[in-house]
Design a protein around this motif. Structure first.
Motif, short mmCIF file in Angstrom:
data_model
loop_
_atom_site.label_atom_id
_atom_site.label_comp_id
_atom_site.label_asym_id
_atom_site.label_seq_id
_atom_site.Cartn_x
_atom_site.Cartn_y
_atom_site.Cartn_z
N ASP A 141 16.74 -14.97 15.78
CA ASP A 141 16.43 -13.54 15.80
C ASP A 141 17.67 -12.66 15.68
N ARG A 142 18.85 -13.26 15.67
CA ARG A 142 20.05 -12.45 15.41
C ARG A 142 19.95 -11.80 14.04
N SER A 143 20.60 -10.67 13.88
CA SER A 143 20.61 -10.01 12.58
C SER A 143 21.24 -10.92 11.54
N ARG A 144 20.60 -10.99 10.35
CA ARG A 144 21.00 -11.98 9.34
C ARG A 144 21.70 -11.38 8.13
N TYR A 145 21.69 -10.07 7.99
CA TYR A 145 22.30 -9.50 6.79
C TYR A 145 22.63 -8.02 7.01
N VAL A 146 23.42 -7.50 6.11
CA VAL A 146 23.79 -6.08 6.10
C VAL A 146 22.59 -5.25 5.65
N ARG A 147 22.44 -4.08 6.24
CA ARG A 147 21.36 -3.17 5.84
C ARG A 147 21.92 -1.79 5.53
N HIS A 439 26.95 0.89 12.19
CA HIS A 439 26.77 0.12 13.41
C HIS A 439 26.97 -1.37 13.15
N LEU A 440 27.87 -1.98 13.92
CA LEU A 440 28.06 -3.43 13.93
C LEU A 440 27.43 -3.97 15.20
N SER A 441 26.51 -4.93 15.06
CA SER A 441 25.85 -5.45 16.26
C SER A 441 25.27 -6.83 16.00
N ASP A 442 24.94 -7.51 17.09
CA ASP A 442 24.37 -8.86 17.01
C ASP A 442 22.94 -8.83 16.50
N TYR A 443 22.19 -7.82 16.90
CA TYR A 443 20.78 -7.71 16.55
C TYR A 443 20.55 -6.38 15.82
N TYR A 444 19.49 -6.34 15.08
CA TYR A 444 19.07 -5.06 14.50
C TYR A 444 18.32 -4.33 15.61
N ASP A 445 19.08 -3.63 16.45
CA ASP A 445 18.57 -3.15 17.71
C ASP A 445 18.23 -1.66 17.67
N ALA A 458 29.29 -11.39 13.67
CA ALA A 458 29.46 -12.82 13.90
C ALA A 458 29.59 -13.09 15.39
N HIS A 459 29.03 -14.20 15.84
CA HIS A 459 29.17 -14.63 17.22
C HIS A 459 30.61 -15.06 17.47
N PHE A 460 31.06 -15.02 18.74
CA PHE A 460 32.46 -15.36 18.99
C PHE A 460 32.76 -16.83 18.69
N LEU A 461 31.73 -17.68 18.63
CA LEU A 461 31.95 -19.07 18.24
C LEU A 461 32.03 -19.23 16.72
N GLU A 462 31.83 -18.14 15.99
CA GLU A 462 31.84 -18.19 14.52
C GLU A 462 33.04 -17.47 13.91
N ALA A 463 33.89 -16.85 14.72
CA ALA A 463 34.91 -15.96 14.15
C ALA A 463 36.22 -16.07 14.92
N LEU A 484 26.65 -18.50 10.76
CA LEU A 484 25.33 -18.97 10.32
C LEU A 484 24.65 -17.97 9.40
N TYR A 485 24.89 -16.69 9.66
CA TYR A 485 24.22 -15.64 8.89
C TYR A 485 25.22 -14.73 8.17
N SER A 486 26.39 -15.28 7.86
CA SER A 486 27.42 -14.54 7.11
C SER A 486 27.83 -13.24 7.79
N GLY A 487 27.86 -13.26 9.13
CA GLY A 487 28.28 -12.07 9.85
C GLY A 487 29.78 -11.90 9.83
N ILE A 488 30.23 -10.71 10.20
CA ILE A 488 31.66 -10.43 10.27
C ILE A 488 32.04 -10.05 11.69
N SER A 489 33.29 -10.27 12.04
CA SER A 489 33.75 -9.98 13.39
C SER A 489 34.15 -8.52 13.53
N GLU A 490 34.43 -8.12 14.78
CA GLU A 490 34.85 -6.74 15.03
C GLU A 490 36.13 -6.40 14.29
#
Length: 1017
Positions: A141-147, A439-445, A458-463, A484-490
């Motif tokens: 359920d984490r956000s998977r892409y840029v919107r 907005h940069l975030s883990d979920y589309y909140d 990106a999760h801290f285990l991914e970046a 996992l979902y091509s996220g980026i870090s802060e």
């Protein structure tokens, strides 16, 4: 010792205390009502949709591996041995305090997080949030892409946008971020403020340390971070400060270790610290107090000033409080506390909850200084990354400017103010006044849905990243897997805004660390990666003195500090989901809360007296239909279930935030009640003179406090320090039988008329091979704080399923180790005690005698084993277990889950491959982490060329033992007389649960010792 001390009247709930007819029916059932079948209106598939991915990720839905074609390594990497995990040092950020971790990695996928023994903040331990972080990463359920404007876009498109949009360096930009201690992050922050001439930066945390920083500023003229060294103090006084709770303290692991170190006791001659807790809500920390006083949160202020006034005649620096008189000036605790503190100058600590007013933090800081604690038990640190301005005031000012249309661009980094900001700001509406919202975030909140650009983080285990511990120890965050979902870090996100280009986080971090290792960078860099911690000094400590204007300021805020006499509402972060950021984590949702044992919900806590005043029926049973109350603060009303909490302050109601979320994930959605609408800029901690009314509605609560009850038998033994000194053997069973540990070399058995009777007289004790180790465990109840990290660690290690609220309410929770919480004493002001209960691994195991297919047997190294594919699900063993530690797996959702459209690859990646995934219809339980034991035995045999398979003491740690920040659990070989577990079992506080049954468990306990002040007993 009196009979009352030997056999105290422990009770787990109000139902058990009352022993009413409903409770008797509840405990007399062999199995919880409706536990044998699923017979409600919710279908399996719709239930799965409600529970979502976290059930599957926790092990509920991956009972068979899908048949797939795979390719072998063509060139095997040197460091990889299939089936043998690798371990990498990294760090976990939580707010702005980094904790060192070690990540277990199986062929390129992380599966388990442990603490880093070299890191001062963890020393090898973790919190519940650290253990559960692995599940957050694998959450589908984490956000998977840029919107862009809600539609799918890409990082490349965002990069192009940044190159154009941020070329205007004169625009009014507001950066709003979570707290972050990363040197790289803060370097980019400084560059952003330098590049954009009209930019401002606001660090907003719903539950931060801003008040504490303002307090030190009032007292000492500078914003300093307070660090309490609890292991160095003989007397500790906590004012509404839940410092052992990871949701209330960033450095709870270190606090816990230091606190329990100061109370470690091996013999009656040893001393231990004395801990006083003054609080409104019965907290984890308060449950470990020697003396506890329950008062309203608004009464903490006059109480502190009354104590300062009492001390002012005996110490210098507190003259501003001299002569103050209020409702607590004549309270019996004031002269007792003052006497204790004066007798323990330089060896005491006073601390106050971080959400209390800055003036209270200033008063406590002044008292610590006056008593000589500053520089001894309390240190103050300059923290370079902390903002000089009050972040909450800055958020108010930003909201005003947004409403006025004075902000061109808002960049939100990780934070979610549309959900967490004070309700009176209407921040979600104010965002519409900005030209661009990013907005940069883990979920589309909640905040993401209001932004033109949403970037998935990106999760801290991914970046790659970096950061500092609470006191400043630096670490590098190493990625364990590609995003996992091509996220980026802060830091990658900020760099793109600054430069309009994409740059890898690895390069950004190395660029920062170049300044730390100027002579031999590569050597220093590799050492930091290997150790997970840099060897440099921590944040600088400051020698403090009272500021020149403290006395006048203190006189102003201490005068007339009287609390309201009406009903009060206290607002706190939740002990499992914190401020809502962990709401979609099934492990944390299902973890029973330490004091209430409620899962999957938040409630309105109140005392029995307050409930009677409101005519609210006390909730007592695990299957609880409780009454719903309407709480109104300044015209805003929230309805939520009421729950009676023994030991809660009267005329006070406590609620927690983080629930009632919408649209972020199937676990979090519509779970609990959103209580943020009751939190305003003037009511961040508590609101006075509230209105509370019954609604006539009821609500079902899933609570485990009466599950697996042992019907009043004396299971937890405790005494005061003086009682222990008077009778060192108070824990012992009155028998001539030596029950340190039957069946192993050092046990000295005798016979006599008072020997415990065996329920299996005809069964001989098993004989064990001499070359096999014999495993056993001991749990020190004097160290255990009841935090629950052992339960989460066991869940993560052993692929234990999450089953959801409905199934928990039926008594079907699957945790292999439960944390029982007992009350002792009066319902209005009881003591609380905690006891973890795993499988006892009995020598004469009742479960083994009744299994018709020999699915439960004894191993050569003394463990009670379960053979899953032999079990046919009779559940005779569970019925015959006097400790109620066996769990039956009722369901298997593999087929349904894999047809719901989720990613089976991600589901399987979360599993520990060393542990069998159990299928429906089998019994499961604690295994002493047999996979870890066998790994160590194999490695020992290889290292010794087959001479022995007995691992060295300490080389095998169970998951619960390794995670415990209190170091309350000992595990090892019982045939090794020098092992730590043998030494603890020889302690005169050692005892066995239900020893009279003669099941001869290999798990034993060290009894609880308190050190109360006899003047307040």
């Amino acid at each position: 010792m009196s009979e009352e001390v030997k056999n105290p009247n422990y009770w787990k709930s109000l139902g058990e205390l009352a022993r009413n007819e409903e409770y008797e029916k509840f405990v007399e059932r062999e199995f919880p009502e409706n536990a044998t079948e699923l017979n409600d209106e919710v279908s399996r598939r719709s239930f799965l949709r409600v529970m979502g991915a976290s059930i599957a990720l926790a092990g509920f839905a991956a009972c068979r591996r899908p048949v797939q074609k795979i390719l072998p390594y063509s060139d095997m990497p040197e460091e990889v041995t299939p089936g043998k995990p690798l371990f990498y040092a990294s760090a976990m950020p939580f707010q702005d305090a980094l904790t060192g971790i070690v990540v277990e990695n199986h062929e390129g996928r992380p599966t388990k997080i442990e603490g880093n023994e070299l890191h001062p903040a963890s020393r090898g331990n973790t919190s519940i949030f650290g253990q559960a972080a692995i599940l957050n990463m694998y959450d589908p359920d984490r956000s998977r892409y840029v919107r862009k404007d809600g539609e799918r876009s890409s990082v490349n498109a965002f990069t192009d946008f940044c190159g154009d949009h941020f070329s205007d360096t004169a625009q009014n930009i507001a950066f709003v971020s979570e707290a972050n201690s990363s040197p790289t992050y803060n370097r980019l922050k400084d560059q952003a403020l330098a590049r954009f001439s009209n930019a401002r930066w606001i660090t907003y945390e719903p539950f931060g340390e801003d008040n504490a920083l303002e307090g030190t500023n009032i007292a000492f003229g500078q914003r300093l971070r307070t660090f309490n060294q609890f292991d160095s103090a003989d007397v500790i006084v906590a004012f509404d400060d839940d410092f052992l709770n990871p949701a209330a303290a960033k450095n709870s692991e270190e606090n816990t270790r230091r606190f329990t170190d100061g109370r470690h006791i091996e013999s009656p001659e040893d001393g231990m610290s004395r801990f006083y807790a003054i609080e409104s809500t019965f907290s984890i920390t308060g449950s470990n107090a020697d003396n506890r006083l329950r008062i309203k949160s608004s009464d903490i202020e006059p109480f502190i000033y009354a104590l300062a006034a009492e001390l002012s005649d005996s110490v210098s620096g507190l003259s501003a409080f001299s002569g103050i008189s209020n409702k607590y000036s004549d309270h019996e605790w004031i002269p007792v506390l003052a006497e204790e503190l004066l007798e323990n100058r330089e060896n005491s600590i006073l601390t106050v909850g971080r959400e209390h007013k800055p003036s209270l933090h200033a008063a406590v800081a002044a008292m610590n200084l006056a008593l000589g604690n500053a520089g001894q038990t309390v240190s103050y640190h300059q923290v370079p990354h902390l903002d000089e301005n009050n972040s909450r005031e800055a958020l108010v000012n930003l909201t005003e400017d947004l409403n006025a249309g004075r902000i061109d661009t808002v960049v939100l980094v990780g934070t979610n103010p549309a959900f967490t900001a004070p309700a009176d700001l209407n921040f979600a509406d104010a965002l519409s006044g900005a030209g661009q919202v990013i907005h940069l975030s883990d979920y589309y909140d909640e905040t993401s849905s209001l932004a033109q650009w949403h970037l998935n983080r990106a999760h801290f285990l991914e970046a790659w990243g970096d950061g500092s511990s609470y006191t400043g120890t630096r670490s590098v965050i190493q990625p364990q897997i590609e995003p996992l979902y091509s996220g980026i870090s802060e830091i990658e996100f900020l760099n793109t805004i600054l430069t309009g280009e994409q740059r890898d986080g690895y390069e950004l971090v190395r660029e920062t660390w170049q300044s730390y290792y100027t002579s031999d960078f590569e050597s220093g860099w590799k050492q930091a990666l290997h150790d997970g911690v840099a060897a440099e000094e921590e944040f600088p400590t400051v020698s403090v003195t009272l500021s020149d204007n403290f006395s006048s300021a203190a006189g102003d805020f201490a005068t007339g500090s009287e609390a309201s006499e009406g009903m009060e509402l206290v607002i706190r972060p939740d002990s499992t989901v914190f401020d809502g950021r962990f709401a979609n984590n099934g492990w944390l949702q299902e973890l029973p809360k330490p004091m209430t044992k409620i899962t999957w919900d938040n409630v309105a806590l109140m005392s029995k007296k307050t409930a009677d005043q409101l005519d609210v029926t006390a909730a007592g049973l695990g299957e609880a239909e409780v009454e719903v109350v309407a709480i109104t603060v300044d015209g805003t009303t929230v309805e939520m279930p009421a729950w009676v909490q023994p030991g809660h302050a009267d005329n006070s109601i406590t609620i927690t935030v983080g629930y009632g979320r919408e649209g972020i994930g199937r676990v979090a959605n519509k779970t609990g009640v959103d209580t943020y609408p009751l939190r305003t800029t003037s009511n961040m901690l508590y609101a006075s003179d509230i209105s509370v009314e019954k609604t006539g509605k009821t609500y079902e609560i899933a609570c485990t406090q009466d599950h697996n009850t042992m019907e009043g038998r004396s299971l937890l033994r405790h005494a005061t320090l003086q009682e222990y000194r008077d009778d060192p053997n108070f824990s012992s069973y009155e028998s001539s039988y030596n029950a340190e540990m039957p069946g192993v070399a050092y046990a000295e058995e005798t016979t006599g008329d008072s020997d415990p009777l065996s329920i299996f007289d005809a069964i001989d004790e098993q004989e064990y091979p001499a070359d096999e180790p014999q495993w056993g465990m001991s749990i020190d109840l004097n160290a255990c704080t009841g935090c629950g990290v052992c339960t989460i660690a066991c869940t993560a290690e052993n692929n234990i399923p999450v089953i959801g609220k409905r199934e928990v309410s039926r008594g079907r929770e699957m945790h292999w180790i439960r944390n029982d919480r007992y009350f002792d004493g009066d319902v209005n002001n009881p003591k609380a005690l905690h006891q973890p209960v795993p499988c006892m691994h009995c020598e004469l195991a009742p479960c083994e005698q009744v299994c018709p297919v020999a699915a439960t047997t004894h191993s050569d190294d003394g463990m009670n084993q379960m053979t899953y594919n032999r079990c046919i699900g009779t559940r005779y063993c569970a019925n015959n277990c006097p400790y109620k530690v066996r769990r039956f797996n009722f369901f298997n959702y593999t087929k349904e889950f894999l047809t719901e459209g989720d990613d089976p690859e991600i589901v399987q990646m979360a599993m520990n491959p060393e542990v069998t995934i159990r299928f429906r219809g089998v019994m499961e339980k604690c295994t002493y982490c047999v996979q870890r034991v066998n790994r160590a035995k194999i490695e020992t045999k290889i290292e010794t060329d087959g001479e022995t398979k007995k691992p060295a003491d300490g080389s095998v740690e169970t998951a619960c033992q390794q995670a415990c920040p209190a170091d309350a659990i000992y595990f090892g070989d019982l045939t090794d007389p020098e092992s730590e577990v043998v030494k603890t079992k020889k302690n005169n506080r050692n005892y066995l649960l239900l020893e009279e049954l003669n099941t001869r468990p290999r798990t034993s306990y060290l009894s609880k010792i308190r050190n109360p002040n006899p003047k307040l007993a």
